[in-house]
Write an enzyme that holds these catalytic residues in place. Structure first.
Site, mmCIF file in Angstrom:
data_model
loop_
_atom_site.group_PDB
_atom_site.id
_atom_site.type_symbol
_atom_site.label_atom_id
_atom_site.label_comp_id
_atom_site.label_asym_id
_atom_site.label_seq_id
_atom_site.Cartn_x
_atom_site.Cartn_y
_atom_site.Cartn_z
ATOM 1 N N HIS A 244 0.861 -1.185 0.000
ATOM 2 C CA HIS A 244 0.000 0.000 0.000
ATOM 3 C C HIS A 244 0.895 1.233 0.000
ATOM 4 C CE1 HIS A 244 1.087 0.180 4.212
ATOM 5 N NE2 HIS A 244 0.596 -1.041 4.407
ATOM 6 N N HIS B 242 4.071 1.335 2.074
ATOM 7 C CA HIS B 242 5.272 0.671 1.522
ATOM 8 C C HIS B 242 5.876 1.512 0.387
ATOM 9 C CE1 HIS B 242 2.843 -2.944 2.899
ATOM 10 N NE2 HIS B 242 3.973 -3.127 3.532
ATOM 11 N N GLN C 85 7.352 -15.039 12.600
ATOM 12 C CA GLN C 85 6.962 -13.871 13.414
ATOM 13 C C GLN C 85 5.487 -13.868 13.768
ATOM 14 O OE1 GLN C 85 8.330 -11.101 10.177
ATOM 15 N NE2 GLN C 85 6.581 -9.878 10.808
ATOM 16 N N ASP D 66 5.630 0.602 12.738
ATOM 17 C CA ASP D 66 6.090 -0.506 13.581
ATOM 18 C C ASP D 66 7.307 -0.008 14.362
ATOM 19 O OD1 ASP D 66 4.216 -2.518 12.600
ATOM 20 O OD2 ASP D 66 5.289 -2.314 10.719
ATOM 21 N N MET E 138 -1.899 3.593 7.549
ATOM 22 C CA MET E 138 -2.025 2.526 6.545
ATOM 23 C C MET E 138 -1.389 1.236 7.051
ATOM 24 S SD MET E 138 -1.667 4.238 2.883
ATOM 25 C CE MET E 138 -2.660 5.659 2.459
HETATM 26 O O1 PAF Z 1 7.372 -5.038 8.660
HETATM 27 C C1 PAF Z 1 7.250 -6.087 8.004
HETATM 28 O O2 PAF Z 1 6.589 -6.134 6.965
HETATM 29 C C2 PAF Z 1 7.949 -7.348 8.493
HETATM 30 O O3 PAF Z 1 7.931 -7.432 9.865
HETATM 31 C C3 PAF Z 1 9.372 -7.514 7.929
HETATM 32 C C4 PAF Z 1 10.294 -6.406 8.407
HETATM 33 C C5 PAF Z 1 9.341 -7.529 6.420
HETATM 34 C C6 PAF Z 1 9.964 -8.841 8.416
HETATM 35 O O4 PAF Z 1 9.207 -9.919 8.013
#
Ligand code: PAF
Length: 283
Positions: free
Chosen positions: A34, A37, A61, A150, A184
């Site tokens: 989106h 990114h 994760q 994040d 977003m």
């Molecule tokens: O932020 C993310 O999309 C994920 O945590 C990452 C950094 C690509 C690791 O999988």
């Protein structure tokens, strides 16, 4: 735009760039791209000679009851957006590639994961740290861009880059918001219409806290109480945390004197949303 599907292909590509003395900027993602990114790609693009994007939904994760199986994906659209943003190469590994049979190693940090999201997502940051370490070794970037939405992840990556002696500059990308303020996130796609309205309680709370602090309120407990009542006035909201913390260590603070990180996590049905702001009482 080159598309590289395996570790050796990606490593070979990066080694060739290095031989040509070309620098590499890296934006790791889990896809379903989106504008947030895209802004990371736009930020990274002018910083190096080439821009590598990775798309990999990293299973390590996600906790056992999280959304790994339903995580949204649209690779075709992602590739079109990446091309438009001027990406030089996309790394698109599969799970087997990253975690082959008998894979055993985990990277975990001692302190930063003990706060905020780490409390309810005990395996999350070890999974992030492990995959990012592997991606850094495979892509071999000079610069890597991570979003500030994040925030805890960004701190974890900064710390691991330092601790593991990666010669990589970590760049933070701004939080990108919808017109009405919602940060977003690929997970916004899960929200029903009414949840989408309630989701605005997060960004509105950050603004409310900013106003209270600007008026001179220094007590995080008092502000947290106001925000809590405010968020609870929106249907379907379930607050996970509202935290006023030190932006470097993520430890709770008990008086707002210097720049503070206000981080919020709220569940709307099964969807967990996070948002944050760095607030400076002197401004
Ligand atoms: O932020 C993310 O999309 C994920 O945590 C990452 C950094 C690509 C690791 O999988």
């Amino acid at each position: 735009m080159d598309i590289l599907k395996t570790k050796p292909e990606m490593q070979e590509w990066s080694k060739n760039k290095k031989k040509e003395s070309k620098t590499i900027c890296f934006v790791p993602t889990m896809g379903y791209l989106h504008q947030g990114h895209i802004s990371l790609m736009e930020k990274g693009k002018p910083l190096c000679d080439s821009l590598v994007l990775s798309i990999f939904v990293n299973p390590t994760q996600f906790g056992p009851n999280e959304d790994l199986d339903s995580y949204p994906s649209d690779i075709e659209n992602d590739l079109a957006l990446a091309k438009k943003a001027g990406v030089t190469a996309v790394f698109l590994p599969n799970k087997q590639n990253i975690y082959p049979e008998n894979y055993q190693t985990e990277i975990s940090l001692q302190y930063l994961p003990n706060f905020l999201c780490g409390k309810s997502r005990p395996v999350h940051f070890a999974g992030v740290a492990t995959v990012v370490t592997k991606l850094f070794n495979i892509v071999m970037p000079d610069v890597a861009v991570f979003g500030q939405k994040d925030y805890q992840q960004l701190q974890v990556i900064r710390q691991l880059t330092l601790d593991l002696d990666f010669n990589i500059k970590i760049v933070a990308g701004d939080i990108i918001r919808e017109k009405d303020g919602l940060a977003m996130s690929s997970r916004n796609a899960y929200l029903s219409k009414s949840q989408r309205t309630s989701a605005l309680s997060l960004s509105k709370s950050l603004r409310l806290a900013g106003k209270l602090i600007a008026r001179g309120e220094k007590n995080p407990v008092a502000i947290r109480n106001e925000i809590e009542t405010f968020i609870q006035s929106f249907p379907e909201t379930n607050i996970e945390y509202i935290s006023f913390c030190n932006p470097a260590t993520l430890e709770d603070i008990d008086n707002i004197e210097n720049q503070v990180l206000l981080a919020i996590a709220v569940k709307l049905g099964k969807t967990r949303l996070i948002d944050n702001a760095l607030i400076d009482p002197s401004q």
